[in-house]
Design a protein around this motif. Structure first.
Motif, PDB file in Angstrom:
ATOM      1  N   THR A   1     102.344  71.341   2.714  1.00 36.13           N
ATOM      2  CA  THR A   1     102.015  71.567   4.202  1.00 36.13           C
ATOM      3  C   THR A   1     100.505  72.105   4.006  1.00 36.13           C
ATOM      4  N   ARG A   2      99.997  71.914   5.193  1.00 36.68           N
ATOM      5  CA  ARG A   2      98.419  71.523   5.867  1.00 36.68           C
ATOM      6  C   ARG A   2      98.700  72.752   6.641  1.00 36.68           C
ATOM      7  N   LEU A   3      98.078  74.180   6.653  1.00 34.38           N
ATOM      8  CA  LEU A   3      98.014  75.211   8.272  1.00 34.38           C
ATOM      9  C   LEU A   3      96.719  74.648   8.107  1.00 34.38           C
ATOM     10  N   THR A   4      96.431  74.953   9.393  1.00 30.82           N
ATOM     11  CA  THR A   4      95.274  74.899  10.366  1.00 30.82           C
ATOM     12  C   THR A   4      94.804  76.400  10.869  1.00 30.82           C
ATOM     13  N   VAL A   5      94.514  77.062  10.524  1.00 30.42           N
ATOM     14  CA  VAL A   5      94.189  78.287  11.446  1.00 30.42           C
ATOM     15  C   VAL A   5      92.843  78.058  12.341  1.00 30.42           C
ATOM     16  N   LEU A   6      92.928  78.712  14.004  1.00 29.64           N
ATOM     17  CA  LEU A   6      91.921  78.269  14.461  1.00 29.64           C
ATOM     18  C   LEU A   6      91.372  79.221  14.758  1.00 29.64           C
TER      19      LEU A   6
END
Lengths: 111, 114
Positions: free
Chosen positions: A106-111
């Motif tokens: 799972t690619r997690l992107t935190v903005l």
């Protein structure tokens, strides 16, 4: 051939939000793992889980992280309050004997 | 401490050429060694593993690896690469403990020249 599956494939979240990453290990496996790979870096061990408890965790796995096997099939990783530096690919793995089989991540992107 | 070193960050070979990816490990006991491949945007797929016995192990997709204890190496080879072999390759060692976690090398990115 049995596979480890993970959902979602990509998760975008705002900093400070909670996320839950889900994994379905191979059905007869008893040992479960989470690893992560920050972009451009090596794959790192986060935590291992056996018999409904954590058997080992890395320094990365602080109080913001938790794992759970809520039922007979799912294995989850929760990040309570995400930080920018939590952006990474998270891999679940499971094993019956000595070979670990990994999910697609799972690619997690935190903005 | 256990560690895995992959000295080559990026390798480019021509399609049809032979390939050797290097891996050195540091481990006190008999190591359990693995090679995993990660295609772009994909997960980690097990190519092959060595636990004991014959030091030349065969894997999927035509790959093989040779365990050399005297050199602490476990190099991955393929006699003739295909464009679809372009990927990131990770050598790894199993750290024996109650958890038996895997320690990965930093990876070697393989590009294929047409």
């Amino acid at each position: 051939e049995p596979e480890v599956t993970q959902t979602p494939s990509h998760q975008v979240t705002q900093m400070g939000q909670e996320v839950i990453l889900r994994c379905v290990p191979i059905s007869n496996h008893l040992y479960f793992y989470w690893y992560r790979q920050i972009l451009g870096q090596k794959v790192e061990f986060l935590v291992s889980f056996y018999n409904n408890e954590i058997s080992e965790k890395s320094e990365i796995f602080d109080d913001q992280f938790s794992v759970e096997r809520p039922d007979g099939s799912n294995f989850t990783l929760k990040i309570r309050s995400t930080k920018l530096e939590d952006s990474a690919m998270y891999f679940c793995a499971s094993r019956a004997t000595d070979t670990q089989y990994f999910g697609p991540g799972t690619r997690l992107t935190v903005l | 401490a256990q560690s895995v070193t992959q000295p080559d960050i990026h390798i480019t070979v021509s399609e049809g050429a032979s390939l050797e990816l290097r891996c050195n490990y540091s481990y006190g006991a008999t190591p359990y060694l693995f090679w995993y491949v990660q295609s772009p945007g994909q997960g980690l797929q097990l190519l092959l593993k060595y636990f004991s016995g014959d030091t030349l192990v065969q894997g999927i997709k035509g790959f093989e690896a040779e365990f050399k204890r005297s050199q602490s190496s476990f190099n991955l080879r393929k006699p003739s690469v295909h464009w679809s072999d372009a990927a990131e390759y990770f050598c790894a060692v199993l750290k024996h403990s109650s958890a038996s976690k895997i320690i990965f090398g930093s990876g070697t990115r393989l590009s294929i020249r047409p």
